[in-house]
Motif scaffolding. Structure first.
Motif, PDB file in Angstrom:
ATOM      1  N   ARG A 115      50.415 -83.276  21.813  1.00 25.20           N
ATOM      2  CA  ARG A 115      49.009 -83.347  21.462  1.00 25.20           C
ATOM      3  C   ARG A 115      48.393 -84.666  21.915  1.00 25.20           C
ATOM      4  NH1 ARG A 115      51.103 -81.244  16.628  1.00 25.20           N
ATOM      5  NH2 ARG A 115      50.886 -83.255  15.589  1.00 25.20           N
ATOM      6  N   ARG A 116      47.149 -84.583  22.296  1.00 21.58           N
ATOM      7  CA  ARG A 116      46.411 -85.770  22.723  1.00 21.58           C
ATOM      8  C   ARG A 116      46.183 -86.685  21.529  1.00 21.58           C
ATOM      9  NH1 ARG A 116      40.738 -87.021  23.641  1.00 21.58           N
ATOM     10  NH2 ARG A 116      40.491 -88.302  25.513  1.00 21.58           N
ATOM     11  N   GLY A 117      46.235 -87.983  21.774  1.00 17.22           N
ATOM     12  CA  GLY A 117      46.012 -88.948  20.720  1.00 17.22           C
ATOM     13  C   GLY A 117      44.559 -88.977  20.260  1.00 17.22           C
ATOM     14  N   SER A 118      44.348 -89.539  19.104  1.00 16.48           N
ATOM     15  CA  SER A 118      42.997 -89.605  18.553  1.00 16.48           C
ATOM     16  C   SER A 118      42.196 -90.725  19.211  1.00 16.48           C
ATOM     17  CB  SER A 118      43.048 -89.842  17.036  1.00 16.48           C
ATOM     18  OG  SER A 118      43.718 -91.060  16.746  1.00 16.48           O
ATOM     19  N   SER A 119      40.891 -90.598  19.166  1.00 14.60           N
ATOM     20  CA  SER A 119      40.007 -91.631  19.697  1.00 14.60           C
ATOM     21  C   SER A 119      39.727 -92.677  18.622  1.00 14.60           C
ATOM     22  CB  SER A 119      38.689 -91.016  20.180  1.00 14.60           C
ATOM     23  OG  SER A 119      38.904 -90.180  21.297  1.00 14.60           O
ATOM     24  N   LEU A 120      39.449 -93.887  19.063  1.00 13.26           N
ATOM     25  CA  LEU A 120      39.135 -94.988  18.172  1.00 13.26           C
ATOM     26  C   LEU A 120      37.664 -95.341  18.298  1.00 13.26           C
ATOM     27  CD1 LEU A 120      42.187 -97.311  18.946  1.00 13.26           C
ATOM     28  CD2 LEU A 120      41.890 -95.883  16.931  1.00 13.26           C
ATOM     29  N   LYS A 121      37.086 -95.792  17.194  1.00 17.25           N
ATOM     30  CA  LYS A 121      35.698 -96.237  17.205  1.00 17.25           C
ATOM     31  C   LYS A 121      35.652 -97.722  16.858  1.00 17.25           C
ATOM     32  CE  LYS A 121      33.703 -91.763  15.959  1.00 17.25           C
ATOM     33  NZ  LYS A 121      32.847 -91.017  14.990  1.00 17.25           N
ATOM     34  N   GLY A 239      42.596 -95.066  23.980  1.00 15.73           N
ATOM     35  CA  GLY A 239      42.771 -94.969  22.535  1.00 15.73           C
ATOM     36  C   GLY A 239      44.216 -94.757  22.127  1.00 15.73           C
ATOM     37  N   ASN A 240      44.414 -94.177  20.940  1.00 10.64           N
ATOM     38  CA  ASN A 240      45.756 -93.936  20.420  1.00 10.64           C
ATOM     39  C   ASN A 240      46.535 -92.983  21.320  1.00 10.64           C
ATOM     40  OD1 ASN A 240      45.595 -95.527  18.067  1.00 10.64           O
ATOM     41  ND2 ASN A 240      44.501 -93.917  16.982  1.00 10.64           N
ATOM     42  N   GLY A 242      49.224 -90.058  21.986  1.00  8.23           N
ATOM     43  CA  GLY A 242      49.591 -88.886  21.211  1.00  8.23           C
ATOM     44  C   GLY A 242      51.046 -88.937  20.780  1.00  8.23           C
ATOM     45  N   GLY A 249      44.002 -90.913  23.567  1.00 11.22           N
ATOM     46  CA  GLY A 249      42.595 -90.580  23.373  1.00 11.22           C
ATOM     47  C   GLY A 249      41.697 -91.641  23.988  1.00 11.22           C
ATOM     48  N   ASP A 250      40.467 -91.709  23.527  1.00 15.61           N
ATOM     49  CA  ASP A 250      39.495 -92.647  24.085  1.00 15.61           C
ATOM     50  C   ASP A 250      39.164 -93.743  23.070  1.00 15.61           C
ATOM     51  OD1 ASP A 250      39.342 -90.909  26.285  1.00 15.61           O
ATOM     52  OD2 ASP A 250      37.761 -89.737  25.308  1.00 15.61           O
TER      53      ASP A 250
END
Length: 378
Positions: A115-121, A239-240, A242, A249-250
């Motif tokens: 799974r693709r990693g999560s995006s960070l804000k 980003g993180n 996966g 992610g982004d």
């Protein structure tokens, strides 16, 4: 224009997305071949689905409204490649929350993919002057990165990673159900491996089987000239990471442009105030005024009234990612002294003897922001 998609769904041309979706669902249930034995049911099912796929998409709908079917049939194919009953069935199952075509006929999906990693804000602050020229910021961000010890596998080096016996590596379990519409398959993550498809015998000591560890990382952010607080930047693939070696992610960067007490920003235009004396307003003057780039000369025409606006072209903010700049509008404010010297009082008393009465005030004079708006659109 050919087929009228609005007529096919039985909706008006100004129908919103919810009305269009409701109409499609009702018609799709009516004409689904498993429920309707009429000879033209399958064809009608395809027609309403085709109409829905165009009208649900704002871009396709706009092209259809302008050009008709030709606008949504690139290369001569039915819009974007849609055509047969299988395509219509995929849309139906998507809208009614069931799996893909393979699920409907009891097929198996491929093994679970990483799974693709999560995006960070994150957010960064810049001044208005920095936003006018662009600036680079370096921030420290905690990011989940692939574990070096196990290379993202989650297991101790040299130990086995076995296929989950419950889901046979699919990462999901299925339950077949029958209904009036035919055979459907409900899908949920495997309770044994939690959707991973594998079972780790010896978890990695460094990441405890997660395949990732959290590390602080310095990120350079290039803030472009002309950016505003309504804009954001996307750093793709930063980003993180996966789990189990999944792609990262982004990073979504929210830019906070701090206000500048000298200016009010209206899009790419700036508004500022300039106090002038009565003599400068009456006789005219050449004055230096602050701009986002530093001081600049501004000509005050004779007889200017308090509250009038003067335009300084191309002295505003740069257009974001394009050439050109906005303007700066200078509001002239005639300053009235409150503590007169004797010489000033004598001069003003002499003026009072010769000055004329001011004109009657205009009742239709627009407010300041209306004048600003008119100046921007002039």
């Amino acid at each position: 224009m050919g087929t009228d998609y609005y007529e096919t769904l039985g909706v008006s041309r100004d129908a919103d997305a919810e009305v269009i979706k409701k109409a499609y669902r009702q018609l799709a249930m009516r004409y689904h071949p498993d429920r309707n034995a009429e000879t033209d049911a399958e064809e009608r099912f395809k027609e309403v689905t085709q109409a829905y796929e165009v009208l649900r998409d704002p871009e396709k709908r706009a092209r259809y409204d302008r050009y008709g079917e030709a606008g949504v049939r690139p290369g001569g194919a039915p819009f974007g490649g849609f055509g047969g009953f299988a395509d219509a069935l995929e849309v139906f199952m998507r809208e009614f929350g069931v799996g893909g075509l393979g699920d409907m006929f009891g097929g198996q999906r491929a093994r679970s993919e990483p799974r693709r990693g999560s995006s960070l804000k994150v957010s960064v602050k810049v001044t208005l002057a920095e936003a006018a020229i662009g600036v680079q910021r370096t921030i420290r961000v905690p990011i989940m990165q692939t574990c070096d010890r196990c290379e993202g596998k989650g297991s101790e080096p040299g130990s086995a990673v076995r296929t989950c016996p419950t889901c046979q590596g699919a990462g999901e379990v299925r339950q077949v159900q029958r209904s009036m519409l035919g055979q459907f398959v409900s899908v949920r993550p495997c309770p044994e491996c939690h959707g991973e498809g594998t079972r780790i015998e010896r978890p990695c000591d460094a990441c405890d089987a997660a395949g990732r560890v959290r590390r602080d990382k310095k990120i350079k952010i290039d803030v472009p000239a002309g950016i505003s607080s309504e804009d954001y930047l996307k750093l793709r693939g930063r980003g993180n990471h996966g789990v189990r070696g999944g792609p990262p992610g982004d990073i979504i960067v929210r830019v906070d442009v701090e206000p500048d007490e000298r200016f009010q920003r209206r899009g790419d235009d700036l508004v500022s105030d300039l106090p002038v004396t009565f003599s400068q307003a009456a006789l005219g003057a050449e004055l230096k005024v602050p701009t986002i780039d530093g001081e600049a000369e501004l000509t005050i025409p004779p007889g200017i009234q308090s509250g009038q606006l003067l335009r300084m072209r191309a002295k505003g903010m740069p257009h974001l990612r394009s050439n050109g700049r906005g303007d700066q509008l200078v509001r002239v404010l005639v300053w009235t002294p409150t503590d007169l010297s004797s010489d000033q009082r004598t001069a003003l008393e002499a003026l009072a003897d010769v000055e004329v009465e001011p004109p009657e005030p205009r009742t239709d004079d627009p407010g300041f922001w209306e004048r600003v708006k008119a100046a921007f659109t002039a």
